[in-house]
Scaffold this active site. Structure first.
Site, PDB file in Angstrom:
ATOM      1  N   GLY A  10       5.884  -0.436  10.267  1.00  0.00           N
ATOM      2  CA  GLY A  10       5.118  -1.448   9.542  1.00  0.00           C
ATOM      3  C   GLY A  10       5.989  -2.334   8.670  1.00  0.00           C
ATOM      4  N   ARG A  38       2.190  -3.215  18.122  1.00  0.00           N
ATOM      5  CA  ARG A  38       3.220  -3.428  17.101  1.00  0.00           C
ATOM      6  C   ARG A  38       4.612  -3.225  17.682  1.00  0.00           C
ATOM      7  NH1 ARG A  38       2.052  -1.720  10.762  1.00  0.00           N
ATOM      8  NH2 ARG A  38       1.639  -3.865  10.223  1.00  0.00           N
ATOM      9  N   PRO A  89      -2.922   5.088   2.534  1.00  0.00           N
ATOM     10  CA  PRO A  89      -3.924   4.276   1.822  1.00  0.00           C
ATOM     11  C   PRO A  89      -4.735   5.099   0.822  1.00  0.00           C
ATOM     12  CG  PRO A  89      -4.700   4.816   4.029  1.00  0.00           C
ATOM     13  CD  PRO A  89      -3.307   5.358   3.930  1.00  0.00           C
ATOM     14  N   CYS A 270      -0.130  -2.360  -2.231  1.00  0.00           N
ATOM     15  CA  CYS A 270       0.372  -1.198  -2.986  1.00  0.00           C
ATOM     16  C   CYS A 270       0.000  -1.110  -4.459  1.00  0.00           C
ATOM     17  CB  CYS A 270       1.880  -1.116  -2.822  1.00  0.00           C
ATOM     18  SG  CYS A 270       2.329  -0.737  -1.119  1.00  0.00           S
ATOM     19  N   PHE A 271       0.011  -2.221  -5.193  1.00  0.00           N
ATOM     20  CA  PHE A 271      -0.187  -2.097  -6.652  1.00  0.00           C
ATOM     21  C   PHE A 271      -1.467  -1.327  -6.988  1.00  0.00           C
ATOM     22  CE2 PHE A 271       2.507  -5.804  -8.578  1.00  0.00           C
ATOM     23  CZ  PHE A 271       3.654  -5.088  -8.274  1.00  0.00           C
ATOM     24  N   PHE A 332      -1.235 -12.679   0.044  1.00  0.00           N
ATOM     25  CA  PHE A 332      -1.316 -12.167  -1.335  1.00  0.00           C
ATOM     26  C   PHE A 332      -0.183 -12.691  -2.212  1.00  0.00           C
ATOM     27  CE2 PHE A 332       1.853  -8.815  -2.146  1.00  0.00           C
ATOM     28  CZ  PHE A 332       2.358  -8.574  -0.873  1.00  0.00           C
ATOM     29  N   LYS A 333       0.845 -13.262  -1.573  1.00  0.00           N
ATOM     30  CA  LYS A 333       1.927 -13.933  -2.299  1.00  0.00           C
ATOM     31  C   LYS A 333       2.612 -14.853  -1.293  1.00  0.00           C
ATOM     32  CE  LYS A 333       5.809 -11.568  -3.010  1.00  0.00           C
ATOM     33  NZ  LYS A 333       6.822 -10.497  -3.195  1.00  0.00           N
TER      34      LYS A 333
HETATM   35  P1  NAD Z   1       1.845  -0.325   7.465  1.00  0.00           P
HETATM   36  O1  NAD Z   1       0.411   0.009   7.600  1.00  0.00           O
HETATM   37  O2  NAD Z   1       2.317  -1.722   7.672  1.00  0.00           O
HETATM   38  O3  NAD Z   1       2.710   0.575   8.485  1.00  0.00           O
HETATM   39  C1  NAD Z   1       2.485   1.931   8.696  1.00  0.00           C
HETATM   40  C2  NAD Z   1       2.660   2.203  10.187  1.00  0.00           C
HETATM   41  O4  NAD Z   1       2.610   3.610  10.403  1.00  0.00           O
HETATM   42  C3  NAD Z   1       1.557   1.604  11.068  1.00  0.00           C
HETATM   43  O5  NAD Z   1       2.124   0.701  12.009  1.00  0.00           O
HETATM   44  C4  NAD Z   1       0.896   2.822  11.735  1.00  0.00           C
HETATM   45  O6  NAD Z   1       0.496   2.569  13.065  1.00  0.00           O
HETATM   46  C5  NAD Z   1       2.036   3.824  11.686  1.00  0.00           C
HETATM   47  N1  NAD Z   1       1.581   5.222  11.820  1.00  0.00           N
HETATM   48  C6  NAD Z   1       0.575   5.852  11.176  1.00  0.00           C
HETATM   49  N2  NAD Z   1       0.488   7.132  11.587  1.00  0.00           N
HETATM   50  C7  NAD Z   1       1.474   7.324  12.506  1.00  0.00           C
HETATM   51  C8  NAD Z   1       1.895   8.437  13.294  1.00  0.00           C
HETATM   52  N3  NAD Z   1       1.302   9.623  13.199  1.00  0.00           N
HETATM   53  N4  NAD Z   1       2.935   8.252  14.134  1.00  0.00           N
HETATM   54  C9  NAD Z   1       3.543   7.058  14.248  1.00  0.00           C
HETATM   55  N5  NAD Z   1       3.189   5.977  13.526  1.00  0.00           N
HETATM   56  C10 NAD Z   1       2.163   6.101  12.661  1.00  0.00           C
HETATM   57  O7  NAD Z   1       2.283   0.204   6.034  1.00  0.00           O
HETATM   58  P2  NAD Z   1       3.523  -0.307   5.137  1.00  0.00           P
HETATM   59  O8  NAD Z   1       3.111  -1.494   4.358  1.00  0.00           O
HETATM   60  O9  NAD Z   1       4.746  -0.342   5.975  1.00  0.00           O
HETATM   61  O10 NAD Z   1       3.619   0.906   4.089  1.00  0.00           O
HETATM   62  C11 NAD Z   1       4.057   2.183   4.501  1.00  0.00           C
HETATM   63  C12 NAD Z   1       4.312   3.027   3.260  1.00  0.00           C
HETATM   64  O11 NAD Z   1       5.337   2.425   2.471  1.00  0.00           O
HETATM   65  C13 NAD Z   1       3.107   3.176   2.329  1.00  0.00           C
HETATM   66  O12 NAD Z   1       3.156   4.453   1.753  1.00  0.00           O
HETATM   67  C14 NAD Z   1       3.375   2.131   1.259  1.00  0.00           C
HETATM   68  O13 NAD Z   1       2.788   2.473   0.028  1.00  0.00           O
HETATM   69  C15 NAD Z   1       4.880   2.166   1.144  1.00  0.00           C
HETATM   70  N6  NAD Z   1       5.503   0.915   0.677  1.00  0.00           N
HETATM   71  C16 NAD Z   1       5.078  -0.292   1.167  1.00  0.00           C
HETATM   72  C17 NAD Z   1       5.714  -1.470   0.753  1.00  0.00           C
HETATM   73  C18 NAD Z   1       5.289  -2.824   1.265  1.00  0.00           C
HETATM   74  O14 NAD Z   1       5.843  -3.809   0.786  1.00  0.00           O
HETATM   75  N7  NAD Z   1       4.355  -2.941   2.188  1.00  0.00           N
HETATM   76  C19 NAD Z   1       6.806  -1.397  -0.126  1.00  0.00           C
HETATM   77  C20 NAD Z   1       7.222  -0.139  -0.586  1.00  0.00           C
HETATM   78  C21 NAD Z   1       6.560   1.013  -0.166  1.00  0.00           C
HETATM   79  C1  UGA Z   2       5.515  -4.672  -5.030  1.00  0.00           C
HETATM   80  C2  UGA Z   2       6.771  -4.329  -5.843  1.00  0.00           C
HETATM   81  O1  UGA Z   2       7.293  -5.527  -6.427  1.00  0.00           O
HETATM   82  C3  UGA Z   2       7.832  -3.689  -4.951  1.00  0.00           C
HETATM   83  O2  UGA Z   2       8.947  -3.294  -5.749  1.00  0.00           O
HETATM   84  C4  UGA Z   2       7.228  -2.464  -4.259  1.00  0.00           C
HETATM   85  O3  UGA Z   2       8.158  -1.868  -3.396  1.00  0.00           O
HETATM   86  C5  UGA Z   2       6.000  -2.884  -3.479  1.00  0.00           C
HETATM   87  O4  UGA Z   2       5.047  -3.503  -4.386  1.00  0.00           O
HETATM   88  C6  UGA Z   2       5.276  -1.746  -2.848  1.00  0.00           C
HETATM   89  O5  UGA Z   2       5.384  -0.621  -3.273  1.00  0.00           O
HETATM   90  O6  UGA Z   2       4.550  -2.082  -1.910  1.00  0.00           O
HETATM   91  P1  UGA Z   2       4.812  -6.617  -3.358  1.00  0.00           P
HETATM   92  O7  UGA Z   2       3.443  -6.066  -3.559  1.00  0.00           O
HETATM   93  O8  UGA Z   2       5.295  -6.832  -1.979  1.00  0.00           O
HETATM   94  O9  UGA Z   2       5.884  -5.653  -4.058  1.00  0.00           O
HETATM   95  O10 UGA Z   2       4.946  -8.012  -4.118  1.00  0.00           O
HETATM   96  P2  UGA Z   2       5.155  -8.430  -5.654  1.00  0.00           P
HETATM   97  O11 UGA Z   2       6.184  -9.463  -5.709  1.00  0.00           O
HETATM   98  O12 UGA Z   2       5.334  -7.257  -6.539  1.00  0.00           O
HETATM   99  O13 UGA Z   2       3.758  -9.107  -5.996  1.00  0.00           O
HETATM  100  C7  UGA Z   2       2.558  -8.356  -6.090  1.00  0.00           C
HETATM  101  C8  UGA Z   2       1.418  -9.248  -6.553  1.00  0.00           C
HETATM  102  O14 UGA Z   2       1.571  -9.611  -7.915  1.00  0.00           O
HETATM  103  C9  UGA Z   2       1.334 -10.560  -5.766  1.00  0.00           C
HETATM  104  O15 UGA Z   2      -0.016 -10.869  -5.512  1.00  0.00           O
HETATM  105  C10 UGA Z   2       1.953 -11.562  -6.710  1.00  0.00           C
HETATM  106  O16 UGA Z   2       1.506 -12.874  -6.493  1.00  0.00           O
HETATM  107  C11 UGA Z   2       1.476 -11.024  -8.063  1.00  0.00           C
HETATM  108  N1  UGA Z   2       2.326 -11.441  -9.193  1.00  0.00           N
HETATM  109  C12 UGA Z   2       3.626 -11.047  -9.260  1.00  0.00           C
HETATM  110  C13 UGA Z   2       1.769 -12.218 -10.194  1.00  0.00           C
HETATM  111  O17 UGA Z   2       0.581 -12.569 -10.148  1.00  0.00           O
HETATM  112  N2  UGA Z   2       2.565 -12.601 -11.253  1.00  0.00           N
HETATM  113  C14 UGA Z   2       3.866 -12.222 -11.352  1.00  0.00           C
HETATM  114  O18 UGA Z   2       4.532 -12.593 -12.349  1.00  0.00           O
HETATM  115  C15 UGA Z   2       4.409 -11.436 -10.321  1.00  0.00           C
END
Ligand code: NAD
Ligand code: UGA
Length: 463
Positions: A10, A38, A89, A270-271, A332-333
């Protein structure tokens, strides 16, 4: 040479593994997912996520030492180090519904790793998980006689800057057991990152500090946004300007200037999920005051989005029924096509409830919004990739995403194509409000007094 596997392709799995593969040419990196579409997209020229710089990184390593596959079991068997970045989630059912993390995908993966492994491996938590998840994972993984070392290596990248963040992280955090095999596993992961990250930025802690730090980092970041948004509401009542306040307080080096941009609210996958997870943990450990403290960050964010809509409705003569309203941005951003938890979604839904005719525009996120987040109301929304077409005949525009291009539009042309009086609501404070007001717009920005052409309302004490 090590066989590195990532389960989950992902927003985290794809970019992080591409950067690891690019920087560690001697290792073979495979990313697997159960979602065939994907994986096909990762193998094509049309990657499944939009992220600046991602195409180049993928192209540099794909086919050389970076591979994408749906054959999860085979690759588990071959792997030495397994990153798990499946989704975690918020739980929607049973105990902890609405707050706790749903760990079913994680647990399934752990059982699958156990079933298809015949030797010791390092398993790395890349997903964001509740503190002490590693203990449960160790119990599952070590139930069959093979010794697995579980590490926590949370990901801190932000979408839109993922490649930059991976190339030059503020820090890489690795948590492990303090046993000799745990420390050996920690060192193996340190060695991978040390290919491109300066050693002093790779920090190692115990497992629980690492797991908890990830939730806390997101909670602190989101708290800053909710804090400045809370103050924005007070600014709107007092003729203070939230941008000026943010600038003034941000110059204090103890406070710092980042994450003080007032907005229609924070979004992203995530937030909210991670703060609610933290709240649930505090409740679970019988700390109700601590739980309530953090929950307020989410409450404030929901209020901010509702208030944005009520300001729109009240300023447009208390009705938007039948009026065309163009929302600029659904992501979302900026610099992502991701729409998960985007404030644009809740604003759109509230406007539909008010019977407005909503038109959405966005350079990358329209498909995600139409197919997933707004699928249930898609037939009541117009999706228009061209901003100028979206604005044509509208009573109001609202900036929902801070895309650069929205600050550079021909607003004179837009104004001429709109119904008068024309309104603009800047949910990201990216526009030149005085200039727009001079053109004839009634301008409402976040945390600033409105600039209207209605003499009696130039300063509103109440909405
Ligand atoms: P995502 O939904 O984009 O990706 C997760 C992927 O895992 C999906 O493609 C799904 O099909 C796959 N999956 C689920 N179960 C599976 C299985 N049993 N075998 C193989 N594949 C499987 O999610 P994401 O945004 O990449 O987030 C993943 C994790 O990382 C979450 O815990 C999230 O909180 C964390 N995280 C996300 C971000 C971000 O910016 N999106 C940043 C830091 C941490
Ligand atoms: C956030 C964190 O910044 C990452 O460090 C973390 O890894 C990630 O969550 C995660 O765990 O998924 P992300 O959600 O991708 O990253 O984006 P951000 O830049 O943090 O923005 C989050 C939201 O806050 C957006 O909607 C953005 O527009 C909003 N935001 C951010 C504001 O409204 N004001 C600000 O000053 C900053």
């Amino acid at each position: 040479m090590a066989n590195i596997l990532c389960i989950g392709a992902g927003y985290v799995g794809g970019p992080t593994m591409s950067v690891i593969a690019k920087n560690c040419p001697e290792h073979r990196v495979t990313v697997v997912d159960i979602n065939e579409d994907r994986i096909n997209a990762w193998q094509s020229d049309n990657l499944p996520i939009y992220e600046p710089g991602l195409d180049e990184v993928v192209k540099a390593a794909r086919g050389r030492n970076l591979f994408f596959s749906t054959d999860v079991n085979r690759h588990i068997a071959e792997a030495d180090i397994i990153f798990v970045s499946v989704n975690t989630p918020t739980k929607t059912f049973g105990q902890g519904a609405g707050k706790a993390a749903d760990l079913q995908y994680w647990e399934k993966t752990a059982r699958q790793i156990l079933e298809h492994s015949d030797r010791a491996k390092i398993v790395v938590e890349k997903s964001t998980l509740p503190v002490r998840t590693a203990a449960a994972m160790e119990r599952i993984l070590n139930s069959n006689g093979i010794k697995f070392d579980v590490l926590s290596n949370p990901e801190f990248l932000a979408e839109g800057t993922a490649i930059e963040d991976m190339n030059s992280p503020d820090r890489v955090l690795i948590g492990g057991r303090e046993t000799s095999s745990g420390q050996k596993a920690v060192q193996a992961l340190v060695d991978i990152y040390a290919h491109w990250v300066p050693r002093e930025r790779i920090i190692t802690t115990n497992l629980w500090s690492s797991e908890l730090s990830k939730l806390v980092a997101n909670a602190f970041l989101a708290q800053r946004v909710s804090s400045i948004n809370a103050i924005a509401n007070l600014c709107e009542k007092t003729e203070a300007d939230v941008n000026e306040v943010a600038y003034a307080i941000g110059l204090d080096s103890r406070i710092g200037s980042r994450f003080l941009r007032a907005s229609v609210g924070f979004g992203g996958s995530c937030f909210k999920k991670d703060i609610l997870n933290l709240v649930y943990l505090c409740e679970y450990y019988n700390l109700p005051e601590v739980a309530a403290y953090w929950e307020q960050v989410v409450t404030m964010n929901e209020y901010q989005q509702l208030r944005f809509v009520s300001r729109m409705v009240s300023s447009m003569f208390n009705t938007v029924a039948g009026k065309r309203i163009a929302l600029l941005g659904v992501a979302f951003k900026a610099n992502t096509g991701d729409t998960r938890e985007s404030p644009a979604l809740s604003v759109c839904r509230s406007l539909l409830e008010e019977h407005a005719n909503v038109v959405l525009t966005d350079p990358y996120a329209l498909d995600n919004a139409r197919q997933y987040d707004l699928a249930d109301v898609a037939d009541r929304i117009e999706f228009e990739p061209d901003v100028y077409e979206a604005a044509k005949g509208a009573h109001a525009l609202a900036i929902m995403t801070e895309w650069d291009q929205y600050a550079k539009l021909d607003y004179e042309r837009i104004f001429n194509s709109m119904v008068k009086p024309a309104f603009i609501f800047d949910g990201r404070n990216i526009l030149n409000h005085r200039e727009l007001h001079q053109m004839g717009f009634n301008v409402y920005a976040i945390g600033k007094p409105p600039l209207t052409n209605f003499p009696a309302d130039t300063f509103e004490f109440d909405e």
